[in-house]
Design a protein around this motif. Structure first.
Motif, mmCIF file in Angstrom:
data_model
loop_
_atom_site.group_PDB
_atom_site.id
_atom_site.type_symbol
_atom_site.label_atom_id
_atom_site.label_comp_id
_atom_site.label_asym_id
_atom_site.label_seq_id
_atom_site.Cartn_x
_atom_site.Cartn_y
_atom_site.Cartn_z
ATOM 1 N N ALA A 1 1.388 14.784 -12.494
ATOM 2 C CA ALA A 1 2.849 14.719 -12.565
ATOM 3 C C ALA A 1 3.489 16.058 -12.211
ATOM 4 O O ALA A 1 4.540 16.106 -11.557
ATOM 5 C CB ALA A 1 3.274 14.281 -13.967
ATOM 6 N N ALA B 1 3.878 16.414 -8.628
ATOM 7 C CA ALA B 1 4.635 15.357 -7.947
ATOM 8 C C ALA B 1 6.017 15.814 -7.506
ATOM 9 O O ALA B 1 6.493 15.409 -6.449
ATOM 10 C CB ALA B 1 4.754 14.130 -8.864
ATOM 11 N N ASP B 2 6.683 16.652 -8.308
ATOM 12 C CA ASP B 2 8.033 17.101 -7.928
ATOM 13 C C ASP B 2 8.301 18.469 -8.525
ATOM 14 O O ASP B 2 7.774 18.819 -9.582
ATOM 15 C CB ASP B 2 9.089 16.105 -8.404
ATOM 16 N N THR C 1 10.561 16.506 -13.458
ATOM 17 C CA THR C 1 10.977 15.279 -14.150
ATOM 18 C C THR C 1 9.780 14.415 -14.509
ATOM 19 O O THR C 1 9.671 13.906 -15.631
ATOM 20 C CB THR C 1 11.942 14.481 -13.253
ATOM 21 N N ALA C 2 8.860 14.264 -13.561
ATOM 22 C CA ALA C 2 7.671 13.443 -13.817
ATOM 23 C C ALA C 2 6.800 14.069 -14.900
ATOM 24 O O ALA C 2 6.228 13.358 -15.737
ATOM 25 C CB ALA C 2 6.875 13.269 -12.526
ATOM 26 N N ARG D 1 8.341 13.433 -18.326
ATOM 27 C CA ARG D 1 8.150 12.032 -18.714
ATOM 28 C C ARG D 1 6.712 11.796 -19.189
ATOM 29 O O ARG D 1 6.480 11.103 -20.190
ATOM 30 C CB ARG D 1 8.489 11.136 -17.527
ATOM 31 N N THR D 2 5.745 12.389 -18.496
ATOM 32 C CA THR D 2 4.338 12.235 -18.898
ATOM 33 C C THR D 2 4.073 12.911 -20.241
ATOM 34 O O THR D 2 3.334 12.383 -21.082
ATOM 35 C CB THR D 2 3.419 12.835 -17.816
#
Length: 526
Positions: free
Chosen positions: A484, A487-488, A492-493, A496-497
């Protein structure tokens, strides 16, 4: 599950294939490993060479707790770990039988030929072209070592089996030290000649491996303008590590030495030995193939050679960089080429080379500027690296490696590295998979400036909140968080994880708000 290492040895009549097999079995027993060999006699030298099948279990008997491995009696197509042959055409015949595979098999072959009867019967030159055979080896092997075993045999005054043994030993396929092989070879008759042949092949394959590693390093570091000569790591420094790790450890050690000095390279090796000990404690059977130490070796070398203004100056001042720029713009030897490098170092870059007390004062001064609404301080520079004075300035800055070790950033980076390594050690001792996942988190450290800082923050947040060995899902949580984080850029990812696994999200960093006067807006109101 740990599988035996399988080798198929192919030799013509009278070349000592049986002696080679006995040497390998005796070496395994001398080193404390279990091994088994079977032979498949051929009909004649050219209608079926004698082949020997050998399996070695890669875990010492002392670590098996009284258990004994179960070996196979014949090679399985596509599952062969190594194909070793004393003659080029014989190598091609075994590949044609489907025993070798591009994803699994190491091929060690002689480039010399024993002509077939059909080739000898031709009135003229009936020799077949060797190029298709060499292409066949390249297409059906994960790696290959092709050398003129016949020439080495003649030079040593021995039989080709000793040369084949030296090539196998240098390939790193088997978990034996060179001294184990030499102890066995030195016991038989004609020991001196056999040891000469062994040494010649060992050195030849070692040079091939070093050249291959160096090509890979140059290709991987083309942007860093790698030096033209590959520094060699002494064999004594690599001895504490399994042979399978020597390639990556040698590259990492060379990078650390080139970045700072020999003491820094030794620190790299000491850190890796700690990780290796932890991995062996958590995975005594080496079922993971020392994957944790390999990943750590890779990312640790990159982190320890972090970018700073000294490193940038060193890269810009290299002769290889000037040659690369000339090639890229297609400038002729007689053409004048001017190269200007633009730099904009800020307060953090200068503070990095200062001792901690001075660095804090510089950074605090810059922070006060930002809080007052001003932009962070930076010094725009335009350096003519093609000229004497510009190049002299770069070389002078590149020579400041001694200041780097006394600077605040060096101390900070080493402290962060130790936190990461400590987590790997704890994880590897408790769960081999957790240690491996934490080692792979080193890939989060990349770039420079804010990108680098964000990567370190993400890594340490994962280590602090998800890497507890007491968590039953620690390995999966770390793996998902790492994926995650990559990923960005916004994270944000990752946040969330983190929440999905019951960990707190990353703290929000304060950002200054700058107000800008707009004179046109005032005119519109009037």
């Amino acid at each position: 599950m740990t599988h035996p290492i399988s080798l198929l040895l192919c030799a013509l009549g009278g070349e000592g294939g049986g002696t080679l097999t006995d040497w390998l079995v005796d070496t395994a027993r001398h080193a404390g490993y279990a091994a088994q060999a079977t032979s498949i006699p051929g009909v004649a030298q050219r209608t079926g060479a004698t082949t020997y099948y050998l399996e070695v279990f890669p875990v010492p008997l002392a670590q098996l707790g009284g258990r004994r491995p179960v070996f196979g009696l014949n090679p399985l197509p596509g599952r062969l770990d190594a194909l070793v042959s004393s003659e080029l055409l014989e190598t091609g015949r075994q590949i044609a039988n489907g025993l070798a595979s591009a994803g699994h098999t190491l091929v060690i072959s002689s480039s010399s030929r024993a002509l077939t009867t059909a080739e000898k019967m031709v009135m003229g030159d009936g020799r077949r072209d060797e190029a298709p055979l060499l292409a066949l080896i390249r297409d059906h092997s994960r790696a290959q070592h092709v050398l003129d075993m016949a020439a080495l045999t003649r030079e040593a005054g021995t039989v080709v089996s000793a040369v084949m043994l030296g090539a196998i030993a240098a390939s790193g396929l088997l978990p034996f030290a060179r001294t184990d092989y030499e102890a066995v070879v030195g016991q038989g008759g004609h020991a001196k000649a056999s040891l000469r042949g062994f040494a010649l092949a060992f050195d030849a394959v070692t040079r091939q491996r070093e050249q291959a590693r160096w090509v890979e390093q140059v290709m991987a570091e083309s942007d860093d303008d790698a030096p033209l000569a590959a520094p060699a790591t002494p064999a004594a420094l690599l001895a504490p590590f399994p042979t399978a790790l020597h390639d990556i450890v040698a590259l990492g050690h060379a990078r650390a030495v080139e970045y700072q000095n020999a003491a820094y390279g030794q620190r790299y090796l000491d850190r890796l030995q700690r990780v290796l000990e932890a991995e062996r404690a958590g995975d005594p059977a080496a079922a993971q193939g020392f994957a944790t130490t390999r990943e750590t070796a890779r990312w640790l070398a990159l982190w320890m050679a972090f970018d700073d203004i000294v490193r940038v100056a060193e890269l810009k001042a290299r002769a290889s960089r000037a040659a690369r720029v000339r090639r890229e713009v297609k400038a002729g030897e007689a053409e004048l080429l001017r190269v200007y490098d633009h730099f904009k170092p800020g307060a953090p870059e200068f503070a990095a080379l200062l001792p901690e007390p001075l660095a804090r004062r510089v950074l605090a001064w810059d922070q006060r500027r930002v809080q007052a609404g001003q932009a962070p301080w930076a010094l725009p520079l335009k350096v003519s690296s093609h000229g004497v004075f510009g190049l002299l300035a770069l070389r002078t800055l590149a020579a400041c490696k001694g200041l780097r070790a006394r600077g605040s950033r060096f101390a900070t980076e080493q402290a962060l590295i130790e936190r990461w390594l400590a987590a790997i050690e704890r994880g590897a001792r408790a769960d081999a998979r957790l240690g491996h996942e934490l080692a792979q988190c080193g890939r989060l450290i990349k770039g420079y400036g804010s990108t680098n800082e964000r990567g370190k923050d993400n890594l340490l947040h994962i280590v602090d909140h998800l890497a507890d060995p007491a968590r039953p899902d620690a390995a999966s949580a770390v793996a998902q968080a790492r994926t995650a984080a990559l990923a960005d850029e916004a994270g944000t990812a990752l946040d969330r994880t983190l929440q999905q696994h019951g960990a707190p999200v990353r703290p929000i960093k304060p950002q200054p708000i700058r107000w800008h006067h707009n004179p046109r807006l005032k005119k519109q109101r009037v």
